[in-house]
Design an enzyme around this catalytic site. Sequence first.
Site, PDB file in Angstrom:
ATOM      1  N   TYR A 143      -2.010 -16.345   9.193  1.00  0.00           N
ATOM      2  CA  TYR A 143      -1.894 -17.482   9.927  1.00  0.00           C
ATOM      3  C   TYR A 143      -1.788 -17.213  11.708  1.00  0.00           C
ATOM      4  CZ  TYR A 143      -3.819 -19.978   6.327  1.00  0.00           C
ATOM      5  OH  TYR A 143      -4.740 -20.337   5.425  1.00  0.00           O
ATOM      6  N   LYS A 194       0.145 -10.703  -3.819  1.00  0.00           N
ATOM      7  CA  LYS A 194      -0.198  -9.483  -4.174  1.00  0.00           C
ATOM      8  C   LYS A 194       0.123  -7.915  -3.524  1.00  0.00           C
ATOM      9  CE  LYS A 194      -4.398  -9.544  -5.432  1.00  0.00           C
ATOM     10  NZ  LYS A 194      -4.990  -9.351  -6.331  1.00  0.00           N
ATOM     11  N   ASP A 227      -3.783 -14.371  -7.841  1.00  0.00           N
ATOM     12  CA  ASP A 227      -5.064 -14.481  -8.218  1.00  0.00           C
ATOM     13  C   ASP A 227      -4.732 -14.982  -9.556  1.00  0.00           C
ATOM     14  OD1 ASP A 227      -4.912 -11.983  -9.187  1.00  0.00           O
ATOM     15  OD2 ASP A 227      -6.302 -11.304  -8.982  1.00  0.00           O
ATOM     16  N   ASP A 251      -1.921 -21.828   1.154  1.00  0.00           N
ATOM     17  CA  ASP A 251      -2.390 -22.845   1.780  1.00  0.00           C
ATOM     18  C   ASP A 251      -3.605 -23.017   0.296  1.00  0.00           C
ATOM     19  OD1 ASP A 251      -4.427 -24.597   3.030  1.00  0.00           O
ATOM     20  OD2 ASP A 251      -4.471 -22.778   4.536  1.00  0.00           O
ATOM     21  N   ASP A 255      -4.202 -26.807  -2.500  1.00  0.00           N
ATOM     22  CA  ASP A 255      -4.461 -27.726  -2.416  1.00  0.00           C
ATOM     23  C   ASP A 255      -5.093 -27.169  -4.064  1.00  0.00           C
ATOM     24  OD1 ASP A 255      -4.691 -28.645  -0.560  1.00  0.00           O
ATOM     25  OD2 ASP A 255      -6.433 -27.058   0.852  1.00  0.00           O
TER      26      ASP A 255
END
Length: 370
Positions: A143, A194, A227, A251, A255
């Site tokens: 970001y 990852k 994942d 992020d 959620d």
Amino acid sequence: MTVKKTILMLPGDGIGPDVIAQTRRLIDWLNSNRDVAFTVEEDLVGGCSHDAHGVPLTDAAMARAQAADAVLLGAVGGPQYDGLPFDVRPEAGLLRLRKEMELFANLRPAVVFPALADHSSLKREVVEGLDIMIVRELTGGVYFGEPRGIETLPDGQRRGINTQVYTTSEIHRVAAVAFDLARKRGKLVHSVEKMNVMESGRLWREEVTALHEKSFSDVKLEHMLADNCAMQLVRNPKQFDVIVTDNLFGDMLSDEAAMLTGSLGMLPSASLGATDGQGRRKALYEPVHGSAPDIAGQNLANPIATILSFAMMLRYSFDLAEPASVIEDSVRDVLNQGLRTGDIMGAGMTQVGTAGMGDAILAAMEKYAA
């Protein structure tokens, strides 16, 4: 000795003022019933600040946030601001607070109250008793990495660029927050990245491992690919205690974990900076939910997420565990009584409005007044 602290309230837009008002009532109760003296200041952020000043956060409001012992924010945004340039949209005010206060660690608890276990999209036996803390790195990663932007290539195609980048110090400081939290909880940290396809992920795993071996070997550390973590959150979420991850994955995973609880209206958060030489830490607390302008000012919003964010403030900024527990226990008591706002309403329950929920929580707190 009386605890004296200054709290800056930034109600913001939509239902922000509605839920902040109920939290202000709890602060007044604590000032009368506990050995604390909270001074509350208030300012504008988001769309209301743009309407008044042409910017989503003024320099004066930013200075007040820097000077306060902690900041409590309601919500920002609304559809009327969607056409504004990015740098003056309501969300830019929140991003400025995070950046200039150097709030690098975002704490997102996902707790399922027994009375609300049936509101989750998963089966009760999968989520009942769930208590996860996700620690998201907040000021680095894709970001904020450079280079970034959109460019036109020689052949006329357009290309968007974002850069995922982390340094040793950025990884160590957020991982240390996660390990410290785990020491007070279940002593288990899952570090998520990852590393199988991203060099930044490999660095993340290596540096978290090095910090663990050096300073936190009393806490169990497990590594997990992002994942797989997403899958495990809906398969067997109670295997997790503390999850630490980067900005992008944090992020998304926070959620996902939030929806395990059944309602965004129940979920608090904290964004923490580094501790200075006097032990003071800049911090901003806010509910996870948005501004919900369609129900603003109608006495319909659920104030519990903001109230629990204030409880986090008491615990993490002011080291006031007892009054934090009073608030959390009172919320639990009210839910067990069957009182609900519309977002968590169920068969056989009694619906109350924003103020009614505040009334009920204050009444429950009176049991703990002694």
